[in-house]
Scaffold this motif. Structure first.
Motif, mmCIF file in Angstrom:
data_model
loop_
_atom_site.group_PDB
_atom_site.id
_atom_site.type_symbol
_atom_site.label_atom_id
_atom_site.label_comp_id
_atom_site.label_asym_id
_atom_site.label_seq_id
_atom_site.Cartn_x
_atom_site.Cartn_y
_atom_site.Cartn_z
ATOM 1 N N GLY A 303 0.812 -1.214 0.000
ATOM 2 C CA GLY A 303 0.000 0.000 0.000
ATOM 3 C C GLY A 303 0.846 1.264 0.000
ATOM 4 O O GLY A 303 0.612 2.181 -0.800
ATOM 5 N N VAL A 304 1.825 1.324 0.895
ATOM 6 C CA VAL A 304 2.672 2.516 0.995
ATOM 7 C C VAL A 304 3.521 2.683 -0.264
ATOM 8 O O VAL A 304 3.643 3.790 -0.810
ATOM 9 N N ALA A 305 4.112 1.580 -0.734
ATOM 10 C CA ALA A 305 4.927 1.658 -1.949
ATOM 11 C C ALA A 305 4.081 2.118 -3.137
ATOM 12 O O ALA A 305 4.550 2.898 -3.979
ATOM 13 N N SER A 306 2.836 1.657 -3.205
ATOM 14 C CA SER A 306 1.949 2.066 -4.300
ATOM 15 C C SER A 306 1.668 3.558 -4.248
ATOM 16 O O SER A 306 1.690 4.247 -5.277
ATOM 17 N N VAL A 307 1.405 4.078 -3.047
ATOM 18 C CA VAL A 307 1.132 5.515 -2.914
ATOM 19 C C VAL A 307 2.317 6.328 -3.417
ATOM 20 O O VAL A 307 2.162 7.266 -4.211
ATOM 21 N N ILE A 308 3.519 5.971 -2.977
ATOM 22 C CA ILE A 308 4.712 6.744 -3.357
ATOM 23 C C ILE A 308 4.969 6.643 -4.855
ATOM 24 O O ILE A 308 5.222 7.644 -5.537
ATOM 25 N N THR A 309 4.890 5.410 -5.386
ATOM 26 C CA THR A 309 5.168 5.214 -6.813
ATOM 27 C C THR A 309 4.142 5.932 -7.680
ATOM 28 O O THR A 309 4.488 6.623 -8.649
ATOM 29 N N MET A 310 2.862 5.774 -7.338
ATOM 30 C CA MET A 310 1.804 6.400 -8.139
ATOM 31 C C MET A 310 1.914 7.917 -8.116
ATOM 32 O O MET A 310 1.767 8.587 -9.150
ATOM 33 N N LEU A 311 2.161 8.493 -6.941
ATOM 34 C CA LEU A 311 2.273 9.951 -6.863
ATOM 35 C C LEU A 311 3.516 10.441 -7.597
ATOM 36 O O LEU A 311 3.497 11.518 -8.208
ATOM 37 N N ALA A 312 4.606 9.675 -7.534
ATOM 38 C CA ALA A 312 5.817 10.070 -8.262
ATOM 39 C C ALA A 312 5.566 10.072 -9.764
ATOM 40 O O ALA A 312 5.994 10.992 -10.482
ATOM 41 N N THR A 540 -6.445 14.700 -12.384
ATOM 42 C CA THR A 540 -7.457 13.646 -12.313
ATOM 43 C C THR A 540 -6.797 12.272 -12.367
ATOM 44 O O THR A 540 -7.148 11.361 -11.602
ATOM 45 N N LEU A 541 -5.820 12.130 -13.260
ATOM 46 C CA LEU A 541 -5.106 10.858 -13.369
ATOM 47 C C LEU A 541 -4.358 10.542 -12.075
ATOM 48 O O LEU A 541 -4.402 9.403 -11.585
ATOM 49 N N THR A 542 -3.692 11.558 -11.506
ATOM 50 C CA THR A 542 -2.975 11.345 -10.248
ATOM 51 C C THR A 542 -3.930 10.965 -9.136
ATOM 52 O O THR A 542 -3.628 10.103 -8.304
ATOM 53 N N ILE A 625 9.415 10.771 -13.676
ATOM 54 C CA ILE A 625 8.917 10.782 -12.306
ATOM 55 C C ILE A 625 9.452 12.023 -11.596
ATOM 56 O O ILE A 625 10.451 12.606 -12.003
ATOM 57 N N VAL A 626 8.750 12.417 -10.532
ATOM 58 C CA VAL A 626 9.188 13.518 -9.672
ATOM 59 C C VAL A 626 9.114 13.034 -8.235
ATOM 60 O O VAL A 626 8.040 12.657 -7.755
ATOM 61 N N LEU A 627 10.254 12.996 -7.571
ATOM 62 C CA LEU A 627 10.309 12.593 -6.167
ATOM 63 C C LEU A 627 10.398 13.834 -5.295
ATOM 64 O O LEU A 627 11.219 14.718 -5.547
#
Length: 666
Positions: A303-312, A540-542, A625-627
């Motif tokens: 879950g956490v990895a998905s949030v970070i990856t998707m937002l990046a 919207t995609l994010t 990506i943007v971190l």
């Protein structure tokens, strides 16, 4: 007269019960304990009155079902009486709440159980130290005292052994050491020899006798007359009532211990060490069930990895769109044919070259470039390439902030002379000429040769994914005559000098063209509108990506709650033991909530690392990506809150267990 005096002197010379003349440390007056049984009731205790003085060694004796264990539970504040009055050292138990009863168990009573009730995951010393945790004793102090007590009971060399590495007699000694940990004045021993061989049983009884001699009040629950014979007072129970109360006449006098044990710390001084112990116990619980812990962590990690990856990825997409739109130009206005809000297909003759000339008179315009485009085949030698041919003016490069890689741009003179020259984009040049220099070469468009006089600098894809380098520029006049045929425009690109002038210039353009056309058959858009539309799409995609990741985190939270509920059920007896040794409801709540928080925090930390690694891996594969700091912090905070929210229900269930029921749980 003399006979009466003699009897009085005999009574004075006879040994007195310990604590005589003092307030009873345990006093029951007409106590009953009633359990519902269908339409009838069971009277486990029936109007029992009993006073136990400080320093006594008393045996409560009776057969199974006589009510002696129920009496012990009430005396030890594990259960409440249905009727009557029960006082501990003068305090009416009826007036106490659950946490106050826990305080009383912590300070006044030490329990010795028939089945030892040691926690299998802890060492002997750690089991002994449990009551001191809930008394607020510091870690070093309680470890020192636990080892000292075990050494006194002959288990100094076995203090780091777990219960399954000890014999029954040794486990019972550990249980006695635990009862002594808080210097409790009253020791409640429930069938302490029931699970021991005769030799070990005698050793335990001798030890209880020694403790009584030191001033402890010992209350021994047993069904065995031989065991009861070690006590100085024997109270026999039958059918919930006292049938006899006998006292040995040779009982020596002794000084009883004080009526209460150590006072517990309060406020922050209590919470901080309690929290530290809860974290330590949570880590111990996690390591004791590594496989289950790993499976629980997996959901949080994903879950956490998905949030970070998707937002990046989402933030990277927004940045990419922003960069592509900025390549078009920031202070741009684009005029297109067709009424506002109406999409047009094919040619539209409402926008003419004269309109562009008329707009040049508006103040605040830096550059203006009319253009007309179409898709045509361009040939060099035997190579054909289908590309976009755009007829425009020399201001096109200034309006679009586009530079030349080599060569020159055609001039106004070329436009006036209908010169057959062209400036190629990078994609066209590479497809037709490869590594060769195209300057001075000729290409064919509709069987007309055009001299290549320049090559545009690379631009890449635009905000809509179209290759901006797939283009060939020709003078607008040449395009009208030799390529397009009809003389009307696809668009007019206008660069405004100052961003603050854009609204005024846009209004002037609208006013000028409306006066010329006598109708608003055109559209004026600026790059800010393009940017706004693109950013809304990316946002919207994010949001969608974030929702998918949040759902996975929610599912992980439900998994944590389920595992914790299972853990509460599996550890019901442990909860009962902790309550018997002084744990308050808040201690149990804190322990199980902390376990959920530790699981989710560890999972969150691992998930942050995995998410960052996944994002960097995608970047290596060419994904933009943007971190930034916010997504990892947000994801970890969500994991922490997941533990807090989904750990609450199991923790509340654990804290709400009845100590008697929990201790009896198999």
């Amino acid at each position: 007269m003399s006979e009466a005096l003699t009897r009085s002197e005999e009574r004075a010379a006879a040994p007195r019960p310990p604590g005589e003349g003092l307030r009873p440390i345990v006093e029951l007056v007409d106590v009953s304990r009633i359990y519902p049984n269908g339409e009838s009731v069971v009277r486990a205790l029936d109007r029992v009155s009993l006073a136990i003085q400080p320093g006594e060694f008393i045996a409560i004796m009776g057969q199974s079902g006589s009510g002696k264990s129920t009496l012990m539970n009430i005396i030890g504040c594990l259960d409440r009486a249905s009727a009557g009055t029960y006082r501990v050292d003068g305090v009416d138990v009826k007036e106490l709440g659950p946490d106050e009863l826990a305080e009383l168990r912590c300070s006044a009573f030490g329990f010795v159980f028939q089945r030892y009730n040691l926690l299998p995951s802890l060492t002997a010393a750690e089991n002994v130290a449990i009551p001191a945790i809930y008394a607020g004793m510091g870690r070093e102090a309680r470890e020192e005292r636990a080892h000292a007590l075990l050494g006194r009971l002959g288990l100094g060399e076995r203090s780091e052994h777990r219960p399954n590495q000890l014999s029954g007699g040794q486990q019972q000694r550990v249980s006695i050491a635990r009862a002594l940990m808080n210097a409790a004045p009253v020791i409640l021993a429930d069938e302490p020899t029931g699970a021991l061989d005769s030799r070990s049983g005698e050793e335990v009884l001798a030890l209880l006798g020694e403790l009584n001699a030191e001033g402890h009040t010992v209350i021994l629950i047993t069904h065995d007359p031989d065991v009861a014979a070690h006590a100085r007072r024997v109270v026999r129970f039958q059918d919930g009532r006292i049938v006899s109360d006998e006292r040995r006449e040779d009982e020596p006098s002794r000084t009883p211990l004080p009526g209460t044990g150590p006072a517990r710390r309060g406020g922050l001084a209590r919470f901080v060490p309690d929290l530290a112990e809860a974290v330590r116990m949570a880590i111990a619980s996690m390591t004791a069930n590594l496989f289950r812990t790993a499976l629980t962590l997996l959901g949080i990690v994903i879950g956490v990895a998905s949030v970070i990856t998707m937002l990046a990825v989402g933030d990277g997409g927004k940045q990419s769109v922003l960069e592509r739109i900025s390549q078009i130009g920031t202070n741009l206005l684009i005029v297109r044919p067709g009424a506002p809000g109406i999409r047009t297909a094919g040619d539209n003759a409402t926008l003419l070259p004269d309109d562009a000339e008329a707009l040049k008179t508006i103040a605040g315009i830096e550059a203006i470039a009319p253009d007309r485009s179409g898709r045509y085949t361009m040939r060099y030698g035997s190579l054909d390439y289908f590309t976009t041919v755009t007829g425009t003016t020399p201001d096109y490069l200034a309006a679009r902030d586009w530079a030349l890689a080599r060569g020159v741009m055609f001039t106004p003179a070329d436009v006036r002379a209908y010169a057959p020259v062209t400036v190629l984009g990078q994609t066209v040049a590479q497809n037709l000429f490869g590594a060769d220099d195209p300057i001075g070469r000729y290409v064919m468009v509709k069987n007309v040769p055009y001299e290549v006089i320049g090559v545009l600098a690379p631009r890449g894809a635009n905000a809509f994914g179209q290759d901006q380098d797939d283009v060939a520029l020709v003078p607008l006049s040449t395009g009208f005559v030799r390529v397009f045929g009809r003389q009307f425009l696809n668009s007019i690109t206008i660069k405004v000098t100052e961003a603050g002038d854009i609204p005024g210039v846009e209004a002037a353009i609208t006013r000028t063209l409306t006066e010329r056309h006598q109708a608003e058959d055109f559209q004026v858009r600026n790059t800010a509108q393009f940017l706004e539309t693109a950013m809304e799409t990316q946002n919207t995609l994010t949001l969608v990506l974030g929702c998918v990741a949040a759902i996975s985190l929610l599912v992980a939270g439900i998994g944590v709650m389920n595992i914790m509920l299972v853990s509460v059920t599996e550890r019901t007896r442990e909860i009962g033991i902790r309550m018997a040794t002084g744990a308050r409801m808040s201690n149990i709540m804190l322990q199980f909530n902390t376990e959920a928080l530790v699981v989710c925090s560890v999972g969150g930390a691992v998930g942050v690392g995995l998410g960052l690694a996944a994002a960097l891996g995608l970047e290596g594969m060419g994904v933009t990506i943007v971190l930034s700091l916010m997504p990892p912090l947000l994801a970890f905070a969500c994991a922490f809150l997941t533990g807090l929210v989904f750990g609450y229900l199991p923790a509340r269930k654990a804290a709400g267990l009845d100590p008697v029921v929990a201790l009896a749980y198999e």
